[in-house]
Write an enzyme that holds these catalytic residues in place. Sequence first.
Site, short mmCIF file in Angstrom:
data_model
loop_
_atom_site.label_atom_id
_atom_site.label_comp_id
_atom_site.label_asym_id
_atom_site.label_seq_id
_atom_site.Cartn_x
_atom_site.Cartn_y
_atom_site.Cartn_z
N HIS A 1 -3.31 -27.24 -2.25
CA HIS A 1 -2.24 -27.90 -2.55
C HIS A 1 -2.64 -29.58 -2.33
O HIS A 1 -3.07 -29.82 -1.12
CB HIS A 1 -0.98 -27.57 -1.93
CG HIS A 1 0.10 -26.37 -2.77
ND1 HIS A 1 1.25 -26.71 -2.93
CD2 HIS A 1 -0.50 -25.26 -3.26
CE1 HIS A 1 1.68 -25.82 -3.76
NE2 HIS A 1 0.63 -24.73 -3.88
N GLU B 1 0.22 -26.46 -10.99
CA GLU B 1 1.76 -26.56 -10.89
C GLU B 1 1.68 -28.19 -10.98
O GLU B 1 0.76 -28.98 -10.50
CB GLU B 1 2.22 -26.24 -9.64
CG GLU B 1 2.02 -24.83 -9.25
CD GLU B 1 1.26 -24.52 -8.45
OE1 GLU B 1 0.59 -25.54 -7.64
OE2 GLU B 1 0.72 -23.35 -8.10
#
Length: 321
Positions: free
Chosen positions: A38, A107
């Site tokens: 992330h 994402e």
Amino acid sequence: MVGIGYTMMTEQAGPRQLVADVVRAEEVGFDFSVASDHYFPWLDEQGHASYVWSVLGAAAQATERIPLMTYVTCPTVRYHPAVVAQKAATVQLLSEGRFRLGLGSGENLNEHVVGGGWPPADVRQEMLDEAVGIIRALFGGGYVNHRGRHFQVESARLWDLPEQAPPIGIAVSGEQSCRLAGEHADLVIAVEPDRSLLDAFDRHGGAGKPRVGQLPVCYDPDREAAVTRAHEQFRWFGGGWKVNSELPGPASFAAASRFVTPQDVASAMPCGDDAAEFVDAVRAYAEAGFTEVALIQVGGASQQPFLDWAGKELLPALRAL
């Protein structure tokens, strides 16, 4: 028997703690580990987002047995697939063959940072398909040139290749991704115990391949404290993949989950210290057909107490599965 894994969740702990925690996970007997990749946390309350590839390199040196895996890396926007291939080959060498490369279509939360826009879902799947082909070609050795719809590769070669290329896993959430995984992956990845996803994976060529799930849990001897922490840091989780893949930042996830209650979160994941409740949650994955389940202990500061408890109570209880 279902393999039980430990998640290094980069969104909720700093890099040194992540390495210390996976060392302890190996000591107490977890079968494998996975790590998120992330650039942002899901919520401000989580507070972290270190560079997972450095963490994996350190973890490879600090551990001896436990397998490592990305869960998952997006090889299409923030990273070029040729660079992902180099990262993965290097971690496979450092870990002496203990690494698996988990890939997904990504994402918006993490990929928007390079300013390239966020393609629609069908385009993202096309990009992932093309990226996997590039990575496979580079794992095969020699020079690679590629002129594709989404990516260009000019005389690329991996100069440090492991004897065995890292197995590639692909995350699935629907028919299109299941087809891609069935045709091109060595294993399938999912975040819910949905048997239909595995059936679709099998229809497209995945029969007999490993299938890895992931389950959030929140251990604490004080169940109320566990529920409070799970709600604070993990209330975003119930939005579903179609929503979670599109939102651009932690503020968006906070807004989208503002009506989620602590009771909602507690009903979606085991909270407290009742090992039987945790076993039941894992059993749902086992009955759906998953061969491995990686646990996420919610809350960065709670990892070592969870790992101690898991070694003494939870893992022995889970071995019966």
